[in-house]
Design an enzyme around this catalytic site. Structure first.
Site, PDB file in Angstrom:
ATOM      1  N   ARG A 113      34.391  47.762  37.187  1.00 56.33           N
ATOM      2  CA  ARG A 113      36.171  47.881  37.063  1.00 56.33           C
ATOM      3  C   ARG A 113      37.363  47.560  36.197  1.00 56.33           C
ATOM      4  O   ARG A 113      38.544  47.963  36.854  1.00 56.33           O
ATOM      5  CB  ARG A 113      36.713  47.011  38.630  1.00 56.33           C
TER       6      ARG A 113
ATOM      7  N   PRO B 159      33.368  36.275  38.401  1.00 53.64           N
ATOM      8  CA  PRO B 159      33.422  35.247  37.882  1.00 53.64           C
ATOM      9  C   PRO B 159      34.820  33.836  37.556  1.00 53.64           C
ATOM     10  O   PRO B 159      35.575  34.322  37.241  1.00 53.64           O
ATOM     11  CB  PRO B 159      33.027  35.301  35.864  1.00 53.64           C
ATOM     12  N   GLU B 160      34.350  32.592  38.211  1.00 61.15           N
ATOM     13  CA  GLU B 160      35.507  31.120  38.678  1.00 61.15           C
ATOM     14  C   GLU B 160      35.010  30.683  37.284  1.00 61.15           C
ATOM     15  O   GLU B 160      34.505  31.166  36.118  1.00 61.15           O
ATOM     16  CB  GLU B 160      35.362  31.587  39.687  1.00 61.15           C
TER      17      GLU B 160
ATOM     18  N   HIS C 247      29.392  51.893  32.374  1.00 56.88           N
ATOM     19  CA  HIS C 247      30.361  51.478  32.014  1.00 56.88           C
ATOM     20  C   HIS C 247      30.470  49.763  30.693  1.00 56.88           C
ATOM     21  O   HIS C 247      30.961  49.028  31.026  1.00 56.88           O
ATOM     22  CB  HIS C 247      31.063  49.903  33.305  1.00 56.88           C
TER      23      HIS C 247
END
Length: 277
Positions: free
Chosen positions: A110, A2-3, A92
DNA sequence: AAATAATCCTGCGGGC
DNA sequence: TGCCCGCAGGATTATT
């Protein structure tokens, strides 16, 4: 991650979903993100309170509450999903927020992501969230202000490659690995050029290209490379509009020569040796 | 001061 | 089928 475009798209969805809504509950299943989740502080800020606004700063999603802000960063693999169910459906899932309008699931395999809060009350005075430790060192927003002038002025003393320069959030926020390559291709500037070697005219071209690329990506719902999903769980559609990213060996869309992939400060860069000088 | 390398963590695709 | 390797959209910290 995600930018910027992905976080912008996400912010708009989340705003429509929870702005003005009361937070009713919070479940944290795993505090172990980039920074430990301070659950008591979060509950204190959120539970029983109404969301005053939802906005984006750089790659941070910010929720304004009566006594402070909650900042969410998606890291590389984070998602924030709207759901009618309190039960995590994905592995997660580290936190679930309950609002009057429904649930928000924070998912991040992550765990490079972040959920932090800033409180107004510490000093007794109204504190400015832009001066909190997470946001205070961020450079300007690329879609606002005089980007050309800023790029030119702040690059005069920098010998580092222009691509690394663009990805430095203290210079300008929101331009990550994908859009740095894309914007440089658009501007016809080699990612290897020392930042200080760019002329004012080149900075102007680059500034226009950064904006054009980011805005087009926002319009397409963001770029899904692997992990990114919008708040609705659906991928973004900008990937098919990418000109160089992840296209090593494929034909340049301008000149037809094969695109090349190199590594710069540990990250992949893609460009055309012929079109980018 | 400025530029690079190492680091956090899981998942996935490619090669064998 | 499965193992090992390298790589992944970020950002901080440590090192030269």
């Amino acid at each position: 991650m995600p930018e910027l475009p992905e976080v912008e798209v996400l912010t708009r969805s989340i705003r429509a979903y929870i702005d003005g809504q009361k937070c009713l509950a919070l479940d944290v299943f795993n505090k172990n993100l980039r920074e430990p989740v301070d659950e008591p502080a979060l509950r204190n800020l959120l539970i029983g309170k109404t969301v005053k606004s939802v906005f984006r700063r750089g790659k941070y999603l910010c929720l304004e509450l009566p006594q402070g802000h909650v900042l969410v960063h998606l890291g590389m693999s984070g998602r924030l999903l709207e759901s009618a169910s309190a039960t995590p459906s994905l592995k997660h899932t580290h936190a679930v927020f309950k609002f009057a309008s429904g649930y928000l699931h924070f998912v991040d395999p992550r765990r490079f992501g972040l959920i932090v809060c800033t409180s107004n009350r510490k000093t007794g005075k109204q504190s400015d969230v832009s001066q909190c430790k997470w946001l205070k060192d961020l450079g300007p927003e690329p879609l606002e202000g005089d980007l050309k002038q800023h790029l030119f002025m702040s690059s005069r003393t920098k010998k580092q490659p222009i691509k690394s320069f663009l990805m430095d959030a203290s210079i300008v926020v929101g331009v990550g690995n994908i859009y740095a390559s894309e914007a440089l291709f658009c501007a016809g500037i080699s990612p290897l050029r020392p930042a200080s070697s760019l002329t004012l005219q080149e900075c102007q071209r680059l500034a226009r290209c950064i904006r054009k690329t980011l805005q087009a990506a926002i319009a397409a719902g963001g770029t899904t490379f692997r992990d990114y999903r919008g708040a609705d769980g659906l991928p973004g559609y900008f990937k098919r509009e990418l000109n160089v990213y992840d296209r090593a060996g494929e034909a340049c869309k301008k000149c037809g020569n094969p695109l090349v992939q190199i590594r710069q400060t540990g990250r992949s860069t893609y460009f055309c040796r012929f079109c980018q000088k």
